[in-house]
Scaffold this motif. Structure first.
Motif, PDB file in Angstrom:
ATOM      1  N   ILE A   1       0.881  -1.173   0.000  1.00 38.25           N
ATOM      2  CA  ILE A   1       0.000   0.000   0.000  1.00 38.25           C
ATOM      3  C   ILE A   1       0.916   1.220   0.000  1.00 38.25           C
ATOM      4  CG2 ILE A   1      -1.792   1.291   1.237  1.00 38.25           C
ATOM      5  CD1 ILE A   1      -2.839  -1.363   0.381  1.00 38.25           C
ATOM      6  N   THR A   2       0.643   2.196  -0.830  1.00 39.44           N
ATOM      7  CA  THR A   2       1.417   3.438  -0.799  1.00 39.44           C
ATOM      8  C   THR A   2       0.510   4.579  -0.333  1.00 39.44           C
ATOM      9  OG1 THR A   2       0.967   3.999  -3.122  1.00 39.44           O
ATOM     10  CG2 THR A   2       2.932   2.682  -2.664  1.00 39.44           C
ATOM     11  N   PHE A   3       1.121   5.611   0.195  1.00 39.96           N
ATOM     12  CA  PHE A   3       0.321   6.701   0.745  1.00 39.96           C
ATOM     13  C   PHE A   3      -0.116   7.690  -0.315  1.00 39.96           C
ATOM     14  CE2 PHE A   3      -1.205   7.019   4.850  1.00 39.96           C
ATOM     15  CZ  PHE A   3      -1.566   8.333   5.113  1.00 39.96           C
ATOM     16  N   HIS A   4       0.698   7.856  -1.363  1.00 42.57           N
ATOM     17  CA  HIS A   4       0.347   8.769  -2.452  1.00 42.57           C
ATOM     18  C   HIS A   4       0.591   8.092  -3.790  1.00 42.57           C
ATOM     19  CE1 HIS A   4       1.459  11.775   0.832  1.00 42.57           C
ATOM     20  NE2 HIS A   4       0.161  11.897   0.658  1.00 42.57           N
ATOM     21  N   GLU A   5       0.251   8.809  -4.861  1.00 46.15           N
ATOM     22  CA  GLU A   5       0.409   8.280  -6.220  1.00 46.15           C
ATOM     23  C   GLU A   5       1.826   8.520  -6.761  1.00 46.15           C
ATOM     24  OE1 GLU A   5      -1.493   6.586  -8.242  1.00 46.15           O
ATOM     25  OE2 GLU A   5      -3.586   7.182  -8.148  1.00 46.15           O
ATOM     26  N   ALA A   6       2.812   8.461  -5.883  1.00 43.44           N
ATOM     27  CA  ALA A   6       4.172   8.813  -6.296  1.00 43.44           C
ATOM     28  C   ALA A   6       4.959   7.639  -6.859  1.00 43.44           C
ATOM     29  CB  ALA A   6       4.928   9.409  -5.113  1.00 43.44           C
ATOM     30  N   PHE A   7       4.469   6.394  -6.681  1.00 45.07           N
ATOM     31  CA  PHE A   7       5.339   5.246  -6.948  1.00 45.07           C
ATOM     32  C   PHE A   7       4.950   4.314  -8.102  1.00 45.07           C
ATOM     33  CE2 PHE A   7       6.318   6.453  -2.596  1.00 45.07           C
ATOM     34  CZ  PHE A   7       7.711   6.483  -2.648  1.00 45.07           C
TER      35      PHE A   7
ATOM     36  N   LEU B   1       3.029  -1.072   4.295  1.00 47.36           N
ATOM     37  CA  LEU B   1       2.432   0.230   4.008  1.00 47.36           C
ATOM     38  C   LEU B   1       3.565   1.251   3.907  1.00 47.36           C
ATOM     39  CD1 LEU B   1      -0.695   1.703   5.877  1.00 47.36           C
ATOM     40  CD2 LEU B   1       0.938   3.044   4.578  1.00 47.36           C
ATOM     41  N   PHE B   2       3.742   1.797   2.722  1.00 46.16           N
ATOM     42  CA  PHE B   2       4.821   2.763   2.517  1.00 46.16           C
ATOM     43  C   PHE B   2       4.322   4.189   2.703  1.00 46.16           C
ATOM     44  CE2 PHE B   2       6.835  -0.587  -0.283  1.00 46.16           C
ATOM     45  CZ  PHE B   2       7.883  -0.837   0.592  1.00 46.16           C
ATOM     46  N   ALA B   3       4.870   4.869   3.710  1.00 45.31           N
ATOM     47  CA  ALA B   3       4.664   6.306   3.873  1.00 45.31           C
ATOM     48  C   ALA B   3       5.878   7.005   3.271  1.00 45.31           C
ATOM     49  CB  ALA B   3       4.506   6.652   5.349  1.00 45.31           C
ATOM     50  N   GLU B   4       5.849   8.331   3.245  1.00 44.72           N
ATOM     51  CA  GLU B   4       6.940   9.095   2.643  1.00 44.72           C
ATOM     52  C   GLU B   4       7.529  10.052   3.680  1.00 44.72           C
ATOM     53  OE1 GLU B   4       5.289  10.896  -0.977  1.00 44.72           O
ATOM     54  OE2 GLU B   4       3.965   9.146  -1.082  1.00 44.72           O
ATOM     55  N   PRO B   5       8.832  10.234   3.684  1.00 40.28           N
ATOM     56  CA  PRO B   5       9.456  11.102   4.688  1.00 40.28           C
ATOM     57  C   PRO B   5       9.038  12.561   4.585  1.00 40.28           C
ATOM     58  CG  PRO B   5      11.051  10.444   3.006  1.00 40.28           C
ATOM     59  CD  PRO B   5       9.819   9.632   2.779  1.00 40.28           C
ATOM     60  N   GLN B   6       8.446  12.953   3.432  1.00 41.42           N
ATOM     61  CA  GLN B   6       8.025  14.341   3.241  1.00 41.42           C
ATOM     62  C   GLN B   6       6.731  14.669   3.984  1.00 41.42           C
ATOM     63  OE1 GLN B   6       8.899  12.285   0.706  1.00 41.42           O
ATOM     64  NE2 GLN B   6      10.778  13.224  -0.053  1.00 41.42           N
ATOM     65  N   TYR B   7       6.010  13.630   4.448  1.00 39.71           N
ATOM     66  CA  TYR B   7       4.704  13.858   5.069  1.00 39.71           C
ATOM     67  C   TYR B   7       4.612  13.107   6.398  1.00 39.71           C
ATOM     68  CZ  TYR B   7       3.790  15.226   0.258  1.00 39.71           C
ATOM     69  OH  TYR B   7       3.876  15.816  -0.988  1.00 39.71           O
ATOM     70  N   SER B   8       3.671  13.542   7.216  1.00 37.76           N
ATOM     71  CA  SER B   8       3.457  12.891   8.505  1.00 37.76           C
ATOM     72  C   SER B   8       3.005  11.449   8.304  1.00 37.76           C
ATOM     73  CB  SER B   8       2.389  13.660   9.296  1.00 37.76           C
ATOM     74  OG  SER B   8       2.027  12.929  10.452  1.00 37.76           O
ATOM     75  N   ALA B   9       3.535  10.557   9.127  1.00 37.29           N
ATOM     76  CA  ALA B   9       3.183   9.134   9.031  1.00 37.29           C
ATOM     77  C   ALA B   9       2.069   8.754  10.003  1.00 37.29           C
ATOM     78  CB  ALA B   9       4.420   8.294   9.301  1.00 37.29           C
TER      79      ALA B   9
ATOM     80  N   LEU C   1       9.433   5.167   2.306  1.00 31.77           N
ATOM     81  CA  LEU C   1      10.013   5.081   0.969  1.00 31.77           C
ATOM     82  C   LEU C   1      10.047   6.491   0.386  1.00 31.77           C
ATOM     83  CD1 LEU C   1      10.993   2.629  -0.714  1.00 31.77           C
ATOM     84  CD2 LEU C   1       8.803   2.717  -1.927  1.00 31.77           C
ATOM     85  N   ASP C   2      11.208   6.892  -0.110  1.00 30.12           N
ATOM     86  CA  ASP C   2      11.422   8.284  -0.537  1.00 30.12           C
ATOM     87  C   ASP C   2      11.280   8.426  -2.052  1.00 30.12           C
ATOM     88  OD1 ASP C   2      12.355  10.879  -1.000  1.00 30.12           O
ATOM     89  OD2 ASP C   2      13.895  10.743   0.559  1.00 30.12           O
ATOM     90  N   PRO C   3      10.348   9.270  -2.527  1.00 34.49           N
ATOM     91  CA  PRO C   3      10.183   9.481  -3.970  1.00 34.49           C
ATOM     92  C   PRO C   3      11.175  10.484  -4.569  1.00 34.49           C
ATOM     93  CG  PRO C   3       8.520  10.737  -2.789  1.00 34.49           C
ATOM     94  CD  PRO C   3       9.295   9.973  -1.746  1.00 34.49           C
ATOM     95  N   VAL C   4      12.204  10.813  -3.845  1.00 33.79           N
ATOM     96  CA  VAL C   4      13.278  11.714  -4.309  1.00 33.79           C
ATOM     97  C   VAL C   4      12.701  13.040  -4.809  1.00 33.79           C
ATOM     98  CG1 VAL C   4      15.532  11.720  -5.425  1.00 33.79           C
ATOM     99  CG2 VAL C   4      14.278   9.580  -5.253  1.00 33.79           C
ATOM    100  N   VAL C   5      11.852  13.641  -4.001  1.00 33.07           N
ATOM    101  CA  VAL C   5      11.214  14.884  -4.415  1.00 33.07           C
ATOM    102  C   VAL C   5      11.672  16.086  -3.592  1.00 33.07           C
ATOM    103  CG1 VAL C   5       9.178  14.721  -2.912  1.00 33.07           C
ATOM    104  CG2 VAL C   5       8.976  15.788  -5.166  1.00 33.07           C
ATOM    105  N   THR C   6      12.380  15.819  -2.502  1.00 31.10           N
ATOM    106  CA  THR C   6      12.925  16.900  -1.679  1.00 31.10           C
ATOM    107  C   THR C   6      14.341  16.527  -1.228  1.00 31.10           C
ATOM    108  OG1 THR C   6      12.028  15.944   0.370  1.00 31.10           O
ATOM    109  CG2 THR C   6      10.663  17.582  -0.772  1.00 31.10           C
ATOM    110  N   GLY C   7      15.075  17.536  -0.803  1.00 39.93           N
ATOM    111  CA  GLY C   7      16.429  17.289  -0.306  1.00 39.93           C
ATOM    112  C   GLY C   7      17.034  18.574   0.214  1.00 39.93           C
TER     113      GLY C   7
END
Length: 303
Positions: free
Chosen positions: A195-201, A244-252, A269-275
């Protein structure tokens, strides 16, 4: 006599002033002509372009948005962005609908050279039937974006064309090695239901054979209704998905709440969208390395 000396002194002073002004203007114009400023729309485009301009004198890369901005789906440009674009000779964007503000850019800078990294690529569709813009998250797709940016730069800045292409070739080899490394470690796992949290993957999932059973939030910040959440929890329970994959850019927090009700476990799991600001050129590969560690851990614990 004194009057004549005074006049000569005044004329000499004026002459030197004109000469200095001429020298100053000439220097400024030379600098302006030899400097190429490339502006990128957001973090992943900045990382890719950094690799392509490596060691090319007189070429500068700036990122238009803050590196913690994330995806630009609903981003509204601010005056500082337009000021940055005023300095740009070339603007590198992801495309595929990611930069919703492009009409404004074209209106403000109609002659600006724009390079679309996802141009002519086969795009996946999201749940609403719209193009999914997160192309860079799949490594094979990132490779194609790098090639597209490289060719765009070569055509826009012809004097450095070969340098862009050489740098692209070097970077593509690094990306190919990372892709091979990840396939070697991930291809043997049988259960890759997640399960992913957003449509990023979706592009990443296609690359490595992940089966995305469901997505919690179709867009960041658009929380599911109570009914949608209940249906999602039922789906997770019935399909017995444990990852369940959350993203470090958002609250889990929401992901952890779902996990408690379903028995699934949350991984980042990081979609490489920030740094970080002025991130080093190897940031994409380093993030993918961290993602590989997370995936191996998740799959080993849930086979």
């Amino acid at each position: 006599m004194k009057k004549g000396k005074l006049l000569r002194t005044l004329l000499i002073t004026l002459s030197f002033s004109f000469i200095l002004a001429g020298c100053s203007n000439g220097t400024a114009n030379t600098t302006e002509k030899t400097q190429t400023t490339i502006v990128t729309s957001f973090y992943p485009m900045y990382i890719f372009t950094q690799n392509l301009v490596k060691d090319i004198p007189g070429v500068k890369v700036e990122n238009m948005t803050e590196p913690q901005q994330g995806c630009l789906h609903d981003y509204q440009m601010v005056p500082a962005d337009l000021k940055t674009l005023e300095r740009a000779d070339i603007f590198v964007i992801n495309g595929a609908g990611m930069e919703a503000f492009m009409d404004k850019v074209i209106k403000q800078r109609p002659a600006l050279k724009i390079i679309e990294a996802s141009k002519d690529m086969k795009l996946l569709k999201d749940a609403n039937g719209e193009d999914n813009a997160h192309v860079w998250v799949g490594i094979s797709d990132a490779i194609q974006e790098v090639k597209n940016i490289s060719e765009g730069l070569a055509k826009s800045d012809t004097k450095n064309a070969e340098a862009y292409r050489k740098n692209a070739s070097d970077y593509v080899k690094q990306l190919e090695a990372q892709r091979e490394k990840m396939h070697k470690e991930l291809d043997g796992f049988k259960n890759k239901n997640v399960i992913t949290f957003h449509e990023a993957f979706p592009y990443f999932a296609k690359e490595f054979g992940l089966n995305i059973v469901s997505v919690v939030e179709r867009e960041p910040g658009t929380e599911p209704s109570a009914g949608e959440l209940a249906a999602l929890i039922d789906k997770i329970k019935s399909s017995k998905v444990k990852i369940l994959f959350a993203e470090p850019q958002y609250s889990a927090k929401a992901a952890e709440s779902i996990a408690k009700q379903t028995g699934a476990k949350v991984y980042l799991l990081d979609p490489v969208v920030t740094g970080e600001k002025n991130a080093p050129a190897d940031s994409y590969i380093k993030t993918m390395d961290e993602n590989l560690k997370v995936l191996v851990k998740a799959f080993k614990e849930n086979q």
